[in-house]
Design a protein around this motif. Structure first.
Motif, mmCIF file in Angstrom:
data_model
loop_
_atom_site.group_PDB
_atom_site.id
_atom_site.type_symbol
_atom_site.label_atom_id
_atom_site.label_comp_id
_atom_site.label_asym_id
_atom_site.label_seq_id
_atom_site.Cartn_x
_atom_site.Cartn_y
_atom_site.Cartn_z
ATOM 1 N N GLY A 27 -0.608 13.614 8.235
ATOM 2 C CA GLY A 27 -1.556 12.563 7.875
ATOM 3 C C GLY A 27 -1.177 11.927 6.539
ATOM 4 O O GLY A 27 -1.208 10.706 6.390
ATOM 5 N N CYS A 28 -0.761 12.767 5.587
ATOM 6 C CA CYS A 28 -0.394 12.238 4.267
ATOM 7 C C CYS A 28 0.860 11.360 4.340
ATOM 8 O O CYS A 28 0.983 10.377 3.614
ATOM 9 C CB CYS A 28 -0.174 13.395 3.294
ATOM 10 N N LYS A 29 1.776 11.692 5.246
ATOM 11 C CA LYS A 29 2.971 10.841 5.409
ATOM 12 C C LYS A 29 2.560 9.461 5.908
ATOM 13 O O LYS A 29 3.088 8.441 5.473
ATOM 14 C CB LYS A 29 3.961 11.491 6.377
ATOM 15 N N GLU A 30 1.580 9.430 6.792
ATOM 16 C CA GLU A 30 1.104 8.125 7.285
ATOM 17 C C GLU A 30 0.421 7.362 6.161
ATOM 18 O O GLU A 30 0.640 6.157 5.986
ATOM 19 C CB GLU A 30 0.152 8.296 8.473
ATOM 20 N N ILE A 31 -0.356 8.089 5.327
ATOM 21 C CA ILE A 31 -1.005 7.429 4.185
ATOM 22 C C ILE A 31 0.067 6.888 3.237
ATOM 23 O O ILE A 31 -0.013 5.749 2.767
ATOM 24 C CB ILE A 31 -1.945 8.411 3.446
ATOM 25 N N SER A 32 1.102 7.694 2.999
ATOM 26 C CA SER A 32 2.192 7.263 2.113
ATOM 27 C C SER A 32 2.788 5.950 2.607
ATOM 28 O O SER A 32 3.024 5.024 1.830
ATOM 29 C CB SER A 32 3.279 8.354 2.087
ATOM 30 N N PHE A 33 2.984 5.863 3.920
ATOM 31 C CA PHE A 33 3.551 4.628 4.491
ATOM 32 C C PHE A 33 2.590 3.453 4.305
ATOM 33 O O PHE A 33 2.987 2.386 3.832
ATOM 34 C CB PHE A 33 3.859 4.826 5.981
ATOM 35 N N ARG A 34 1.278 3.698 4.592
ATOM 36 C CA ARG A 34 0.283 2.601 4.474
ATOM 37 C C ARG A 34 0.192 2.137 3.020
ATOM 38 O O ARG A 34 0.117 0.946 2.752
ATOM 39 C CB ARG A 34 -1.075 3.071 4.986
ATOM 40 N N VAL A 35 0.184 3.092 2.104
ATOM 41 C CA VAL A 35 0.088 2.739 0.676
ATOM 42 C C VAL A 35 1.295 1.900 0.273
ATOM 43 O O VAL A 35 1.173 0.888 -0.411
ATOM 44 C CB VAL A 35 0.007 4.031 -0.184
ATOM 45 N N SER A 36 2.476 2.307 0.768
ATOM 46 C CA SER A 36 3.713 1.606 0.342
ATOM 47 C C SER A 36 3.752 0.185 0.890
ATOM 48 O O SER A 36 4.414 -0.683 0.338
ATOM 49 C CB SER A 36 4.944 2.382 0.839
ATOM 50 N N GLY A 38 1.034 -1.818 1.120
ATOM 51 C CA GLY A 38 0.173 -2.578 0.195
ATOM 52 C C GLY A 38 -0.264 -3.920 0.763
ATOM 53 O O GLY A 38 -0.733 -4.019 1.901
ATOM 54 N N ALA A 39 -0.072 -4.999 -0.018
ATOM 55 C CA ALA A 39 -0.547 -6.346 0.350
ATOM 56 C C ALA A 39 0.114 -6.838 1.638
ATOM 57 O O ALA A 39 -0.469 -7.637 2.378
ATOM 58 C CB ALA A 39 -0.255 -7.312 -0.801
ATOM 59 N N LEU A 40 1.311 -6.353 1.951
ATOM 60 C CA LEU A 40 1.998 -6.777 3.184
ATOM 61 C C LEU A 40 1.146 -6.445 4.400
ATOM 62 O O LEU A 40 1.149 -7.163 5.399
ATOM 63 C CB LEU A 40 3.350 -6.063 3.299
ATOM 64 N N ALA A 41 0.387 -5.348 4.311
ATOM 65 C CA ALA A 41 -0.448 -4.914 5.443
ATOM 66 C C ALA A 41 -1.924 -5.194 5.179
ATOM 67 O O ALA A 41 -2.796 -4.722 5.914
ATOM 68 C CB ALA A 41 -0.232 -3.430 5.679
ATOM 69 N N GLY A 42 -2.209 -5.910 4.085
ATOM 70 C CA GLY A 42 -3.596 -6.277 3.793
ATOM 71 C C GLY A 42 -4.482 -5.071 3.515
ATOM 72 O O GLY A 42 -5.689 -5.094 3.797
ATOM 73 N N VAL A 43 -3.926 -3.998 2.975
ATOM 74 C CA VAL A 43 -4.739 -2.788 2.753
ATOM 75 C C VAL A 43 -5.239 -2.670 1.314
ATOM 76 O O VAL A 43 -5.880 -1.665 0.963
ATOM 77 C CB VAL A 43 -3.949 -1.507 3.117
ATOM 78 N N LEU A 44 -4.965 -3.662 0.483
ATOM 79 C CA LEU A 44 -5.468 -3.589 -0.895
ATOM 80 C C LEU A 44 -6.879 -4.174 -0.963
ATOM 81 O O LEU A 44 -7.367 -4.771 -0.015
ATOM 82 C CB LEU A 44 -4.517 -4.341 -1.846
ATOM 83 N N GLY A 45 -7.532 -3.925 -2.095
ATOM 84 C CA GLY A 45 -8.868 -4.496 -2.305
ATOM 85 C C GLY A 45 -9.994 -3.556 -1.912
ATOM 86 O O GLY A 45 -9.765 -2.474 -1.358
ATOM 87 N N SER A 46 -11.216 -4.009 -2.206
ATOM 88 C CA SER A 46 -12.419 -3.190 -1.972
ATOM 89 C C SER A 46 -13.197 -3.673 -0.756
ATOM 90 O O SER A 46 -13.005 -4.796 -0.288
ATOM 91 C CB SER A 46 -13.334 -3.273 -3.207
ATOM 92 N N LEU A 47 -14.055 -2.773 -0.286
ATOM 93 C CA LEU A 47 -14.992 -3.114 0.797
ATOM 94 C C LEU A 47 -16.363 -3.313 0.158
ATOM 95 O O LEU A 47 -16.548 -3.041 -1.025
ATOM 96 C CB LEU A 47 -15.030 -1.968 1.809
ATOM 97 N N LEU A 48 -17.340 -3.731 0.929
ATOM 98 C CA LEU A 48 -18.691 -3.903 0.361
ATOM 99 C C LEU A 48 -19.417 -2.571 0.345
ATOM 100 O O LEU A 48 -20.363 -2.370 -0.386
ATOM 101 C CB LEU A 48 -19.453 -4.955 1.190
#
Ligand code: FBP
Length: 324
Positions: A27-36, A38-48
């Motif tokens: 699971g952490c390897k997948e998180i590492s990939f998602r984090v890396s 970043g903005a390319l995958a639209g995963v930055l920023g906050s939710l409400l």
């Protein structure tokens, strides 16, 4: 280089625990990939939305939490989980032998500035006579931990891990996706000239911590007779990794602003796993008046004051509390 699996076996970890750890790290390897991404995958920023602690959730907080929740529930090894991003414990497999507590993404305030963040986890045995969704199953002191660690998402993805036979550090080899042992039996130097605290909160601390930090800052002109340097990553996982790498003292003390809560950091999935790693590496971890691993939890999101790192420096800090 030695692979994680062989080191865990060498440390005598039972096979089911090894399989659980490997599942969690997948699971952490997948998180590492998602984090890396970043903005390319639209995963930055906050939710409400806010989590149970009243903190605005980052997209990556929720994504990381979901990844770990799904993979642990499917595993069959886990009876229940507690997470910083879940109000209540989440029942998994009634026959599961283990309980997992985790902070899916520590250092949330660093996600949008491409700085250090990580996942922190601790594993204990699941009382078989308890219902899977009974939160009191998690109210075990840190001395009951069977494995703990963090994965640091930085220039390299690194893992610090202990199953009670020393603390070892691994680096993720992205060519084959495996964690390789890069430092065995880490030893935290007993003495240090480096401390880590959010000094902007100084006026809210108790007097012992104010006096202790003032004496560090006074350096060789003060009672300590030597100069100290300060570092603050804004992510516990980053500060503790530095301390495992070269020593130091990390503190997030009691804060008078909100006397009802004992500190900022959570016992089950921040203070306990980090204390386990630091102690297994020869360091010390205290609330100021007692060993963190001996604190009896009263609820899953309980907070504690935290002082940990180089043994002699932690002991020196505690002497200021003894004068209280
Ligand atoms: P999160 O798990 O929500 O990120 O909170 C914990 C934390 O970010 C620690 O990692 C870090 O040491 C501390 O809070 C930073 O606090 P501050 O924002 O007061 O500097």
């Amino acid at each position: 280089m030695k692979r994680l699996n062989s080191q865990l076996q060498e440390d005598g970890a039972p096979m089911e625990l090894i399989l659980l750890i490997r599942t969690l790290l997948a699971g952490c390897k997948e998180i590492s990939f998602r984090v890396s991404q970043g903005a390319l995958a639209g995963v930055l920023g906050s939710l409400l939305s806010e989590n149970v602690q009243g903190e605005t959730q980052k997209k990556l907080d929720v994504i990381s939490n979901q990844i770990l929740k799904d993979i642990l529930k499917e595993s069959g090894y886990v009876k229940a989980i507690s997470s910083e991003e879940e109000d209540d414990v989440v029942g998994c497999h009634p026959e599961g032998k283990y309980l997992v507590s985790f902070d899916p993404l520590d250092g949330s305030s660093n996600t949008d500035i491409n700085s250090l963040i990580g996942t922190i986890f601790s594993i204990t045995h699941a009382p078989q006579w308890m219902e899977a969704d009974d939160p009191s199953a998690f109210l075990q002191p840190g001395t009951q931990i069977v494995a703990a660690g963090y994965v640091l998402y930085g220039p390299s993805t690194m893992l610090a891990m202990s199953t009670g036979r020393g603390t070892h550090i691994y680096t993720l080899d992205k060519t084959h996706g495996g964690f390789l042992l890069t430092e065995a039996n880490v030893e935290v130097p007993e003495q240090t000239k480096e401390f880590s605290i959010n000094s902007s909160n100084q006026r809210h601390w108790e007097e012992p911590m104010q006096n202790y930090i003032n004496d560090l800052i006074a350096g060789d002109e003060g009672p300590r007779g030597k100069n100290f340097n300060m570092r603050w990553v804004g992510a516990m996982v980053g500060d503790i990794h530095r301390i495992l790498s070269r020593g130091g003292l990390f503190a997030y003390p009691f804060d008078k602003r909100n006397p009802k809560i004992a500190g900022k950091l959570r016992l089950l999935y921040e203070a306990n796993p980090m204390s386990f790693l630091i102690e297994q590496a020869g360091g010390a971890a205290t609330t100021g008046d007692r060993r963190i691993l001996e604190v009896m939890p009263e609820e899953i999101h309980q907070r504690v004051p935290v002082i940990m790192g180089s043994k002699e420096e932690v002991e020196t800090c505690v002497t200021y509390y003894a004068k209280k």
